[in-house]
Structure formats: C-alpha cells, structure tokens
Write a protein that holds these residues in place. Structure first.
Motif, PDB file in Angstrom:
ATOM      1  N   CYS A 106      43.585  49.979  39.038  1.00  0.00           N
ATOM      2  CA  CYS A 106      45.016  49.911  39.370  1.00  0.00           C
ATOM      3  C   CYS A 106      45.260  50.195  40.847  1.00  0.00           C
ATOM      4  O   CYS A 106      46.146  49.599  41.469  1.00  0.00           O
ATOM      5  CB  CYS A 106      45.805  50.886  38.496  1.00  0.00           C
ATOM      6  N   HIS A 109      53.652  50.617  36.072  1.00  0.00           N
ATOM      7  CA  HIS A 109      53.648  49.262  35.503  1.00  0.00           C
ATOM      8  C   HIS A 109      52.221  48.731  35.389  1.00  0.00           C
ATOM      9  O   HIS A 109      51.858  48.108  34.378  1.00  0.00           O
ATOM     10  CB  HIS A 109      54.497  48.351  36.385  1.00  0.00           C
ATOM     11  N   ASP A 158      50.409  50.481  32.593  1.00  0.00           N
ATOM     12  CA  ASP A 158      50.905  50.039  31.292  1.00  0.00           C
ATOM     13  C   ASP A 158      50.134  48.820  30.774  1.00  0.00           C
ATOM     14  O   ASP A 158      50.053  48.606  29.563  1.00  0.00           O
ATOM     15  CB  ASP A 158      52.396  49.715  31.401  1.00  0.00           C
ATOM     16  N   LYS A 159      49.561  48.037  31.684  1.00  0.00           N
ATOM     17  CA  LYS A 159      48.752  46.890  31.261  1.00  0.00           C
ATOM     18  C   LYS A 159      47.541  47.332  30.448  1.00  0.00           C
ATOM     19  O   LYS A 159      46.998  46.563  29.649  1.00  0.00           O
ATOM     20  CB  LYS A 159      48.269  46.095  32.484  1.00  0.00           C
ATOM     21  N   TYR A 162      42.599  39.944  38.764  1.00  0.00           N
ATOM     22  CA  TYR A 162      43.848  40.352  38.092  1.00  0.00           C
ATOM     23  C   TYR A 162      44.705  39.141  37.736  1.00  0.00           C
ATOM     24  O   TYR A 162      45.371  39.105  36.705  1.00  0.00           O
ATOM     25  CB  TYR A 162      44.624  41.292  39.015  1.00  0.00           C
ATOM     26  N   ASP A 182      44.585  37.143  34.227  1.00  0.00           N
ATOM     27  CA  ASP A 182      45.373  37.619  33.085  1.00  0.00           C
ATOM     28  C   ASP A 182      46.868  37.586  33.367  1.00  0.00           C
ATOM     29  O   ASP A 182      47.677  37.403  32.452  1.00  0.00           O
ATOM     30  CB  ASP A 182      44.963  39.053  32.715  1.00  0.00           C
ATOM     31  N   TYR A 183      47.255  37.774  34.643  1.00  0.00           N
ATOM     32  CA  TYR A 183      48.680  37.870  34.962  1.00  0.00           C
ATOM     33  C   TYR A 183      49.009  36.971  36.169  1.00  0.00           C
ATOM     34  O   TYR A 183      49.401  37.464  37.235  1.00  0.00           O
ATOM     35  CB  TYR A 183      49.065  39.322  35.260  1.00  0.00           C
ATOM     36  N   GLU A 227      52.628  37.177  37.682  1.00  0.00           N
ATOM     37  CA  GLU A 227      52.898  38.433  38.398  1.00  0.00           C
ATOM     38  C   GLU A 227      52.300  38.402  39.799  1.00  0.00           C
ATOM     39  O   GLU A 227      52.915  38.866  40.763  1.00  0.00           O
ATOM     40  CB  GLU A 227      52.320  39.596  37.595  1.00  0.00           C
TER      41      GLU A 227
END
Length: 642
Positions: free
Chosen positions: A556, A579, A582-583, A630, A633-634, A637
């Motif tokens: 993170c 945030h 939280d992933k 990253y 997956d996102y 974002e």
C-alpha cells in the motif's frame, strides 16, 4: 312475528298501559328513556313531538316502529313487573317460572338468539321447542287466549318467496339494529366518561390559571425592580466611562505600537520558517549527495557538464528513464559544494511550494528534478509557466550567483515540444545524455556496478575466471553467505557488462544490487530488468493478500507513492491510505505499523530518510512497475490518478 306487526310488541304494550288512561303514569318511563336518547333514536322522532297516542301505537307511529329492546327497557322501568329470580332479563329463565318477568325474558332471549343466528334456519325439533315456549309466554302475558289466534295464524301461515324474503330482511334488520344499539350504548358510556374528565380538568385548569396569574404579578413586580436597578447601573456606568476615556485612549496608542511590533515579529517568524525549511532541504540534499558520492563514477558526461556550468548559469539534463540524470546532478552539486555553493534539491512541483527558500543573491546550486513529471510528461501553463518566469528573470539578473540544473525525462517528441514552451530553454545549455558521445564505456559500467554491489553488501568471488587464461567458475552464480549477505561469481559481473539494458544501466545496477531477489537472478535480470521489476511488484501484491499486515502495508505504501509522489510519515492522507488497505480487507490505519513497514522497503525502493522528511520512490521505473501491478486489478482507479 307476522306481516301485520309484532305480536310480542302488542302484548308488552298492553302490559305497559294495563288499561290505564293516565297519560302521566304511562309516559313517565318513556320520558326517562328520552333523557338518555334511546327512544329518540329508535322512534326517529324528537322528545317534544312524542305524544301519548304514539305510545299506544296509534298512527302515525304503528307498533312496527317499536323495537323489542326498547319495549323491554320500558318494562324494566315499570316497578310492577319483577324480573326473573335467576339471571334477570339477560338469561333464559326456567320453564317452571310463570311470572311476567320470566316470559318477557324468554321472548328477549329467543329474539336475540334468532337475531345473532348465522342463518335463518331451524330443524323441526328446535323449531317446535322454540315455538312452544314463545306461545306459552304470549298466553301467560296475554292473561288468556287474547293473542293465541294471532300466534296460531303465524304458525299456519304459508310462506311464499316474497314473504320469506321480507322475513329474512326483518331478521337482518334486527341484527343491524341490535349492533347499532350496542354501539350507541358504548358511545354514551364514553361521553359520560369524557364529560366527567372534562369537568375535573376544567376545575384543575382554573386553579392553575389562578396560580399563573399570581406568578405573573410577582414577575411584573420583579421586572419593575430590575428596571429600576438597571437605570441606576447605567448611570454609574456612564460615570465610569467618562473616568476611563483617557486611559482607553492611551491604551489604544499602545495597541497600535504593539500591532506594529507583532507584524515585525510575524515577518521574523515567517523568515525563520523559511530558514528552517531551507536548512532541512539543504541537509536532505547533502545527505543524498553524500550517498551518491560514495558510489558515483566520473564519466565523460560529468566533465562536459562541469565545463558548461563554469560558463553558464542554467543547465538542462535530458535523458531516458534510468540513465542517471539525478545521480549526475547530485555529483555536480558535490563539486560545487566544495566551492562553497549551498545545494538545494527540489522534485517536480516542490519548487512551486518552496520558491521563497531561494535567495538568488547567494551561492545556491539548485536542482529541479523531473520538473515536467516522471511519467506523464507535459507542460502545464498554470504551474510551469509561472515558476519558469520567476526562475528565468532571477537567473538572468546581474546580481544572481546561483547555478540551476533542470532534469527532464525524455519521451518521443517531448523535448522539442517542451523546450519550445518557454524562453528559459533558449538561454540554457541542454545536454542529451542519450547521445553517443556520453555512452558509458565498459570500464565506467564496471565501476558503477561494483560500487553499487559494495554499497549493498554484495561481494564478488575470487574464482580463476578472473584470469583471462582460465575458464573455471564458481559452483553457483550467486551464493548466500553468513550474515544474510550475497556473493556473486565474477563471471556474472562480466556477463552483465556485455548487456545493453532496456532502460538506463545505472538504475538497473541499483535495483539489481539493492534487491536480493534480483541479485539472485544474475544476468537474467539484465536481459529484461523492467519485466523483473514488474514481477517483483506482482509478488508483493500477492503477499499483501496472503501474508502479514507488514507486507500489506508495504505494498500500500508503494501504491501510495506511485499516486501521491511522496509520503510523509507525520502527514499521511489517512483516507486514501485506508482506501488502499480496504482492498485487502483491512481499513484500520495504524501509524506504528506504517513506520515499521517503511523501514522494511526504504533501502530497496525509496530515497530519503523517512523518519525526518518525506520520502519518494527511487525512480520512475519503479512507479511504472507498481502501477502496472496494481492497475491489473483496479484499472479505472489508476486512470483516475493519471
């Protein structure tokens, strides 16, 4: 019951009057009922219009206008008729009870029984029993056979469909009427209860009103007294104001003087803050210079840059990622540090926020690293034009004693577009480190690699492969040694020097030396360093799900740095960091865990002492690898932050 009227009703009316012609005596029990409203409801007429003739069943009111419940109520008011001994009028009396009250109760019982019946049917046995008792009751009440003929007529009467329908409607009407009477009785009880409560409340309210009036009188007296006292106070206050007017005037003058002192002090505090920021930045820059000086190798580019800076104030270093722009600018800063220049390093837009730290009349060696960004290279009119205007005006000034080095990461076509955007680039000397004239020689590459291996405690073996006449090598290309250190076979070093890396050789060597997993890959890492770095980030991404909270925080932190550019241990965006956590199913941000996690990755991927200052990623290539991992997956974002 029959079509001509109600036999039971006529029998009971006869009992009420008992051949009495005294209107007062006959009317009294009815008037009693009028008082509670029952008779008025039943007869559909008012009390004032009710006459003696209507009681006797004469027109315009016939016996069909009288309800059995009403008539029984009238009889209950008549003291000449005694109720049955057991159960009164509300229960079916015994057959053996021959009193008038028992017969009235019998008629009432069967009337209610039929009124509440679910269907207008009786079997033959039930009907015979019921009829026998009603016939006997009528005979006893009629004092003979006066009404027997009517009973017999009703018994033998033939029922056609229309007659049956009328009787059924009569029964239904009787049911509705009975329910209405019960409802009305209940409503009158509620009225009586509410009337009583209202009377009680009215009495209580009157008492309360009296008490309130007394309180109002007392309060008015108190208000009058307070007003009088206030007038006295105002008079005294006016005297005091006059007395201290002169003192206030003197104090105002003193306040003006104090405000001037405060402004001077505030200006001094602001200057002190700038001094503190300047000292911190200088110390941070010196620390980075010292760190690079221990491993830096003097190349042909160094000599050219020193030559340019000795004749010019502004130098622009342009190159692909990983080519060594930052390391070169820091080495240049070290050279000028020895000549009493004070180095200041700013990264990207830091210069916009910390512009006031620079005094262009003093000897500052200013480095602005990646001014146009590390990945999304572009010129922003609002941000870059303003700061470049300031730098350009001051650097051209006759009193300017500073040296300025700008590093710019190249992208296809970016240099021509960027350098045409502002006048400062027309005055500056631009050196393209990717030019063949500045390509690293084999000896320079060897010295860079060996220096970085030593910095990160990776030793090199003494196998016979060093001798050009021998070809024996170590058993393993990379060996684990005591103290968690590594040793490389010299053949690996020679093989690395033969590779042309995908991105800059200095940065590839730094990552290779600082990351044990890359070191163990040996020459395979240099075949595609970028791929190895991405795989390393994906491994950290997987560990964030499967391993401890430290691994989760470390990944993170890397994503946070890739998006935010820097992380300050004492000023973290807790919402954004939460945030990210939280992933991985953990949104609880803990500063102590953050500090421990930073410590575990600072040497590998970060630059700067995170305990004292914000730290950043070592290089844009690391940022790119993080975003690739990253972003799988996102993706949405990542795009929102680019």
């Amino acid at each position: 019951q029959g079509p001509s009227g109600t036999i039971s009703t006529e029998v009971i009316l006869e009992i009420i009057s008992q051949d009495c012609t005294d209107e007062v005596m006959v009317l009294q029990p009815i008037k009693d009922l009028i008082a509670v409203g029952k008779l008025e409801l039943t007869l559909k007429t008012s009390a004032t219009d009710f006459t003696f003739k209507s009681v006797r069943g004469s027109k315009p009111v016939s016996s069909m206008n009288f309800d059995l419940s009403l008539l029984i109520t009238l009889l209950r008011k008549d003291s000449n008729v005694e109720p049955p001994e057991t159960g009164g009028y509300d229960d079916l009396p015994s057959k053996d009870d021959k009193t008038d009250g028992a017969q009235i109760a019998t008629i009432k019982h069967y009337r209610n029984d039929l009124a509440h019946a679910s269907e207008a049917k009786k079997n033959e046995h039930e009907f015979d029993c019921l009829w026998s008792r009603l016939e006997n009751a009528v005979r006893i009440l009629g004092k003979g056979d006066k009404f027997i003929k009517a009973v017999d007529d009703a018994s033998t009467m033939k029922l056609d469909s229309s007659t049956e329908e009328v009787l059924i409607r009569m029964v239904q009407h009787d049911k509705q009427l009975l329910q209405f009477e019960e409802d009305v009785t209940e409503l009158y009880k509620k009225i009586e209860k509410l009337t009583k409560q209202t009377e009680e409340q009215s009495t209580s309210t009157q008492v309360e009103i009296s008490e309130i009036k007394e309180d109002i009188g007392e309060k008015e007296e108190q208000i009058l007294k307070i007003k009088t006292d206030m007038q006295t106070v105002h008079t005294e206050l006016h005297k005091i104001e006059k007395k201290f007017d002169e003192k206030f005037r003197v104090q105002d003058e003193r306040n003006v003087q104090q405000d001037e002192m405060n402004r001077d002090m505030g200006s001094g505090i602001q200057e002190n803050r700038r001094d503190i920021q300047r000292i911190d930045t200088k110390n941070q820059t010196k620390a980075m210079i010292q760190n690079e000086a221990n491993v830096y190798v003097i190349t042909r580019a160094v000599a050219k840059c020193l030559e340019v800076l000795n004749q010019n104030k502004v130098l622009v270093l342009a190159a692909d990622g990983g080519r060594g722009k930052t390391a070169l600018s820091l080495y240049l800063a070290k050279h000028f540090l020895d000549s009493n220049y004070k180095p200041l390093l700013f990264v990207e837009k830091d210069i916009v926020l910390k512009r006031e730290m620079i005094d262009f009349k003093e000897n500052y060696f200013i480095i602005i690293e990646d001014l146009f960004g590390r990945s999304n290279i572009r010129f922003d009119d609002e941000t870059h034009k303003n700061i470049l205007d300031i730098l350009n005006i001051n650097m051209k000034g006759n009193q300017c004693k500073c040296k300025l080095v700008l590093t710019v990461r190249k992208t296809p076509g970016s240099l021509f577009d960027l350098f045409d955007k502002h006048e400062i680039f027309k005055q500056a000397r631009i050196i393209n480190l990717d030019d063949e004239n500045f390509a690293l020689t084999r000896d320079e590459k060897k010295n860079i690699l060996i220096n970085l291996l030593k910095q990160f405690s990776v030793s090199i073996c003494n196998c016979t492969y060093r001798d050009s006449l021998a070809s024996d090598t170590c058993d393993e290309p990379c060996m684990e040694m005591p103290g968690n250190t590594l040793k490389l076979c010299y053949k690996v070093v020679k093989d690395i020097l033969n590779f042309k890396t995908y991105y800059g050789f200095p940065q590839a060597c730094r990552l290779f030396s600082s990351n044990p997993s890359f070191t163990k890959m040996g020459v395979k890492y240099f075949q595609n360093p970028n791929k190895a770095l991405v795989e390393e980030m994906e491994s950290l991404h997987t560990d964030a799900f499967a391993k401890s909270v430290i691994e989760r925080y470390q990944f993170c932190i890397l994503v946070y740095l890739a998006v935010k550019d820097e992380i300050d241990l004492y000023n973290v965006d807790k919402i954004f960091f939460g945030h990210l956590l939280d992933k991985f199913g953990d949104s609880n941000f803990t500063p102590n865990v953050l500090k421990r996690s930073l410590k575990g990755i600072s040497d590998k991927y970060l630059v700067g002492d995170f305990t004292r200052q914000p730290c950043r990623l070592q290089h844009a290539t690391i940022r790119e690898a993080i975003l690739i991992s990253y972003g799988k997956d996102y993706p949405d974002e990542i795009l929102s932050h680019c």
